[in-house]
Design an enzyme around this catalytic site. Sequence first.
Site, PDB file in Angstrom:
ATOM      1  N   HIS A 115       3.992   8.097   3.504  1.00  0.00           N
ATOM      2  CA  HIS A 115       4.497   9.462   3.259  1.00  0.00           C
ATOM      3  C   HIS A 115       3.329  10.439   3.351  1.00  0.00           C
ATOM      4  O   HIS A 115       2.162  10.032   3.331  1.00  0.00           O
ATOM      5  CB  HIS A 115       5.130   9.553   1.859  1.00  0.00           C
ATOM      6  N   ASP A 166       2.058  14.066   1.291  1.00  0.00           N
ATOM      7  CA  ASP A 166       2.359  14.736   0.028  1.00  0.00           C
ATOM      8  C   ASP A 166       2.817  16.168   0.309  1.00  0.00           C
ATOM      9  O   ASP A 166       2.287  16.840   1.195  1.00  0.00           O
ATOM     10  CB  ASP A 166       1.122  14.748  -0.882  1.00  0.00           C
ATOM     11  N   HIS A 199      -0.032   8.407   4.346  1.00  0.00           N
ATOM     12  CA  HIS A 199      -0.694   7.354   3.580  1.00  0.00           C
ATOM     13  C   HIS A 199       0.335   6.476   2.880  1.00  0.00           C
ATOM     14  O   HIS A 199       1.506   6.847   2.765  1.00  0.00           O
ATOM     15  CB  HIS A 199      -1.694   7.956   2.580  1.00  0.00           C
ATOM     16  N   ARG A 202      -2.789  -2.851  -9.912  1.00  0.00           N
ATOM     17  CA  ARG A 202      -3.531  -1.652  -9.479  1.00  0.00           C
ATOM     18  C   ARG A 202      -2.906  -0.415 -10.126  1.00  0.00           C
ATOM     19  O   ARG A 202      -1.690  -0.345 -10.282  1.00  0.00           O
ATOM     20  CB  ARG A 202      -3.478  -1.540  -7.953  1.00  0.00           C
TER      21      ARG A 202
END
Length: 370
Positions: free
Chosen positions: A229, A231, A286, A296
Amino acid sequence: MPSRISDAFRAYPVDLQSNKHLDFSSLRELPDSHAWPSSRDDYPSSDPCSSELVPVIDLNDPNALALVGHACKTWGIFQVTNHGISKSLLGNMESRARSLFSLPVQQKLKAARSPEGISGYGVARISSFFPKLMWSEGFTIVGSPLEHARQLWPQEYNKFCDVVEEYEKELNRLAAKLMWLTLGALGIVKEDVKWAGPKGDFKGANGALQLNSYPACPDPDRAMGLAAHTDSTLLTILYQDSTSGLQVRREGVGWVTVPPVPGALVINVGDLLHILSNGSYQSVLHRAIVNRSSHRLSIAYLYGPPSSAQISPLSKLLEPNHPPLYRPVTWPEYLGTKAKHFNEALSSVRLCAPLNGFVDMNDLNRVKVG
Ligand SMILES: C=C1C[C@]23C[C@@]1(O)CC[C@H]2[C@@]12CCC[C@@](C)(C(=O)O1)[C@H]2[C@@H]3C(=O)O
Ligand SMILES: O=C(O)CCC(=O)C(=O)O
Ligand SMILES: [Fe+2]
């Protein structure tokens, strides 16, 4: 038209039935609901020895302005050191986020994001565009975290709120500084951006905090942490823990990992800065991948303009052969557009195709996801 970012999704509620899939700790193998076809092999995987390294910029470097401008044009993402956010604040925010995600699922669901809401616990909003679920959970904070924090920790909510408030205040200041570096590199000065306010301090700018958790995954090659996607922001400041997982798509190369650099923050250009720069800065595609052994955590500060500001290509950047590529749009309106069109949102506010010799990097960057 929504006038506040918290109202942006009222017209596009997301079905949160998928929240029932959030108990990752009980899963010993990847359920079919989370198995993505070829999540990793849609592009050549990144080579850690590749010469393609995401720039790391020291903000105390006398050349920082030019370095930031170059990184925004050629990558749309870079890491910064000497950014002024203390190690202890980053550490405190990380441990508050960890304690949130380690609560029992039923407790976290008490603060679930409502279908038309913006804040709270749940799956990524973009999940509704994909047939498979992502291997992650998130918590979004817009405005005061108090109400949701009380639901999560009825006695001790203040500890979380205090750290969140300090983090938002500091990141807001850093974001304004980064805005002037990115805009300054294009020759833009304070008088050119009315909505930056008389002092150019971007008073009234909005920020959203997105805490992302990616549990260790029994079958990481078939899972997706957060799908590709861009941002919907001016810029995003991302803190990632020491486990890698963030990847950016690089034309002609494929997915390149953004390695965690101790103490550094990752900055990425969002769709609204791409619009402001009339396409010179790339809003980078990204995603986050997951791994078998480590949990994570990442914390994104999503920075956008004041809700009423009409964002359009800056007039100083326009010339007869560089006409505006996008129509004006407010942040709440654009978030609604993203909720409707997802990765086609930028094209949906586009006015005209680029003229000869002026390439919109975001067209090169576009990839079919899902
Ligand atoms: C302000 C926002 C941007 C965002 C949607 C949100 O309301 C808060 C969460 C943000 C986030 C983070 C993960 C990826 C993303 C696409 C999503 O689903 O939620 C972004 C949204 C965005 O930038 O459009
Ligand atoms: O977890 C990451 O590295 C990416 C998070 C992200 O892209 C986001 O929150 O928008
Ligand atoms: Fe993102």
